[in-house]
Design an enzyme around this catalytic site. Sequence first.
Site, PDB file in Angstrom:
ATOM      1  N   LYS A  81      67.215 -87.649 -22.708  1.00 46.58           N
ATOM      2  CA  LYS A  81      67.701 -86.284 -22.880  1.00 46.58           C
ATOM      3  C   LYS A  81      69.237 -86.228 -23.006  1.00 46.58           C
ATOM      4  O   LYS A  81      69.924 -87.235 -22.824  1.00 46.58           O
ATOM      5  CB  LYS A  81      67.249 -85.421 -21.695  1.00 46.58           C
TER       6      LYS A  81
HETATM    7  C1  LIG Z   1      59.420 -79.805 -24.787  1.00 50.11           C
HETATM    8  C2  LIG Z   1      59.293 -80.522 -23.479  1.00 50.11           C
HETATM    9  N1  LIG Z   1      58.772 -79.849 -22.435  1.00 50.11           N
HETATM   10  C3  LIG Z   1      58.641 -80.419 -21.225  1.00 50.11           C
HETATM   11  C4  LIG Z   1      59.021 -81.722 -21.001  1.00 50.11           C
HETATM   12  C5  LIG Z   1      58.779 -82.328 -19.646  1.00 50.11           C
HETATM   13  O1  LIG Z   1      59.911 -82.887 -19.062  1.00 50.11           O
HETATM   14  P1  LIG Z   1      59.746 -84.111 -18.007  1.00 50.11           P
HETATM   15  O2  LIG Z   1      59.349 -85.306 -18.784  1.00 50.11           O
HETATM   16  O3  LIG Z   1      61.131 -84.209 -17.424  1.00 50.11           O
HETATM   17  O4  LIG Z   1      58.742 -83.697 -17.003  1.00 50.11           O
HETATM   18  C6  LIG Z   1      59.578 -82.457 -22.053  1.00 50.11           C
HETATM   19  C7  LIG Z   1      60.011 -83.843 -21.818  1.00 50.11           C
HETATM   20  O5  LIG Z   1      59.980 -84.755 -22.507  1.00 50.11           O
HETATM   21  C8  LIG Z   1      59.700 -81.852 -23.323  1.00 50.11           C
HETATM   22  O6  LIG Z   1      60.183 -82.528 -24.369  1.00 50.11           O
END
Ligand SMILES: Cc1ncc(COP(=O)(O)O)c(C=O)c1O
Length: 381
Positions: free
Chosen positions: A193
């Site tokens: 990210k």
């Molecule tokens: C659009 C979107 N929503 C939610 C998430 C969830 O984040 P995490 O992987 O930190 O739980 C991601 C992560 O890749 C994402 O790209």
Amino acid sequence: MSGTEAEPRVSGTEAEPIPLARPVLGEREEQLVLDVLRSGRLSLGPLLAKFERAFAERVGARFASAVSSGTAALHLAVRAVGVSDGDEVITSPFSFAASANVAVYERARPVFADIDPVTLNLDPEAAAAAVTERTTALLPVHIFGYPAEMEAFERLGIPIVEDACEALGAVYPDGRPVGGRGHPTAFGFYANKQITTGEGGMLTVGDPELKERVDSERNQGRAPDLDWLDHDRLGFNYRLSDIACALGLAQLERLESLLAGRARVAALYRQALAGIDGLQLPCPDRGGSRRGWFVFVVQLPRAADRDAVVRALAEHGIPSKPYFPAVHLMSYYRERFGYREGEFPVCEDVAARSLALPFFPEMSEGQVARVAERLRAAIED
Ligand SMILES: Cc1ncc(COP(=O)(O)O)c(C=O)c1O
């Protein structure tokens, strides 16, 4: 570790593989993490509130709560707007599965609506057509860092949760940063990210009561004025350690340079990939919206064989990834909710052609040229 000013470590020579993503970590991260280790306060220490305040300030939100992942932030967000048993949550099928999964966590039904073929975000008209008396929330996703059409969603008068897990640094058309509209907005800090804490996330909210609820629910339902083991509601362990907060603070300090690095690489790609027949590049910013660059995802020409392109790139040390597959066609969603091919044709067409290319702030001009050259050859062969 490489510093902000450091030369890119991975050269553009043919022999060396190019990573798909790579964080920029330097002495500041080392220093802040070491300070936490030496302090002995590894969790629920002073760095938590410091990271939250700095983050809220950067995105123009009243409050921010640091949590253990973007998914945790989204989960607490849907709870905060009151989603529960039997409700419907309208969201995008062109996303990471977490944005739909969080509705299922609360025994609600994720209702998909098709996407806009240009921005790849949830189409407000399709979302409006999907509203029923059971709809309790809209969950637009700022996909690949491009801001969703918030004003159109707001006109529907339904509570909104924003998935900004890919969109730190993005700007709405009115000039406000994504995260600053007052809706519960989730950010993610996984290693690919804009900023990373290894794993982690942040939920911004505009209401002090929601901030209190979110802080309690991430900490096993503990109320701030109760004793350690006194729990007055159901909660989770969604805490983010002070070690991770230290990393996040150091990353936030260098956010502008990280975003500029990503924008530079995107501009290089745009130039290098110009003129390939049928190849669709990420949409340029329009009407005041600004993308917070996260990934560089192209859509291959319809005639191209994506698997063959992936293999051809891999032979030259270049990773690439179909990104994203449509959520409604994942086996869990087909089986549990009965979704089928053909229901969201724009999403399905985009998902069948999309390919994420290597993308990170320190990517060199030579590396971009190498990827572009190999992609062009793979498509045109
Ligand atoms: C659009 C979107 N929503 C939610 C998430 C969830 O984040 P995490 O992987 O930190 O739980 C991601 C992560 O890749 C994402 O790209």
